[in-house]
Design an enzyme around this catalytic site. Structure first.
Site: not given
Ligand code: NAP
Length: 250
Positions: A77, A103, A135, A139
């Site tokens: 997001t 989702f 959250h 986040k």
């Molecule tokens: N649509 C939905 O239903 C839903 C539900 C929950 C969350 N989300 C969204 O999903 C996203 C991730 O959430 P999360 O809780 O999993 O976050 P998170 O735990 O911070 O994980 C994000 C991951 O993305 C990696 N990353 C950052 N930049 C990148 C790049 N350029 N290329 C490849 N990987 C990269 C990070 O790697 P590093 O460790 O190297 O920084 C980290 O492993 C957020 O935007 C959140 O708002 C959406």
């Protein structure tokens, strides 16, 4: 299906768990530091890409999907300002991308019914509305994509339209047709959304609270299954119709 993940944080790991349970194989993970050649070969070897990374990475993920002709599901997001331009590029180049800010099947049903109820009551005299989201403190964006979606739908459902304001103004009052979206960041909370309605004689709160991240992961994996063989830029609604279609069959 062979799935390549983009991002392997909290959500990437949940997707791996749910995808494996549904009989798919996660063949690899693209991380921030993964070199371009490795990204390319992993994408080529996959049937679908699923991105839960960071807003700054989304345009690059779309490029990768378009170059390698692979379907891409985006759960990341915080990139709303680029959405229309990206959607147009995907349509023009015959790509296959599906994006949802949330989702969770339950959240989508919640959004539908919460907005219908709010729109009905806001037609009556003396009713006011607000949104609140909570959250975990890790986040990256605020308000959440779901809170924005709820606010946007509410704006369209109300007549005259009510405008969402965030953060709340600090030096003047809200106008009659504005409502606020409140944001809390706390501990490890998976995600709570609350629609608050205040009437002359009644107060209504409609809350959705996620019990884990697996509900989001489930929807994303179902979206990847649905997207195979389709071209265009899609939202979750059509996948949702398929998931909920058993209701009509009964
Ligand atoms: N649509 C939905 O239903 C839903 C539900 C929950 C969350 N989300 C969204 O999903 C996203 C991730 O959430 P999360 O809780 O999993 O976050 P998170 O735990 O911070 O994980 C994000 C991951 O993305 C990696 N990353 C950052 N930049 C990148 C790049 N350029 N290329 C490849 N990987 C990269 C990070 O790697 P590093 O460790 O190297 O920084 C980290 O492993 C957020 O935007 C959140 O708002 C959406």
């Amino acid at each position: 299906m062979r799935i390549a993940l983009i991002g392997y944080g909290r959500m990437g790991q949940a997707v791996e768990r749910v995808a494996t349970a549904r009989g798919h194989t996660v063949i690899g993970v693209i991380r921030r530091a993964t070199p371009p050649s490795e990204r390319e070969s992993l994408a080529h070897a996959a049937d679908a890409l699923i991105d839960f990374s960071h807003a700054s990475a989304v345009a690059e993920s779309v490029d990768l999907a378009l170059r390698t002709l692979r379907p891409l599901v985006i759960g990341t997001t915080g990139w709303d300002s680029q959405r229309e331009a990206i959607a147009q590029r995907v349509r023009e180049t015959g790509g296959s991308v599906l994006y949802a800010p949330n989702f969770s099947v339950a959240v989508q049903v919640y959004l539908h019914h919460a907005v219908t109820l709010a729109a009905q009551l806001l037609r009556l005299e003396g009713w006011d509305v607000a949104i609140e989201e909570v959250h975990h403190r890790g986040k990256a964006d605020a308000p959440s994509g779901t809170a924005r979606a709820l606010a946007e739908r509410l704006q369209h459902a109300t007549q005259p339209p009510r405008e969402a304001v965030y953060p709340a103004p600090t030096e003047h009052r809200l106008t009659e047709n504005q409502f606020t979206v409140g944001v809390l960041r706390l501990g490890s909370e998976f995600g709570t959304h609350r629609l608050l309605l205040d009437g002359p004689y009644d107060w209504i709160e409609i809350t959705h609270r996620a019990k884990s991240r697996d509900g989001f992961a489930y929807g994303a994996v179902r979206a990847a299954e649905w997207l195979r063989g389709r071209k265009g830029f899609y939202q979750f609604q059509e996948v949702l119709n398929e998931i909920l279609s058993y209701l009509e069959e009964q």
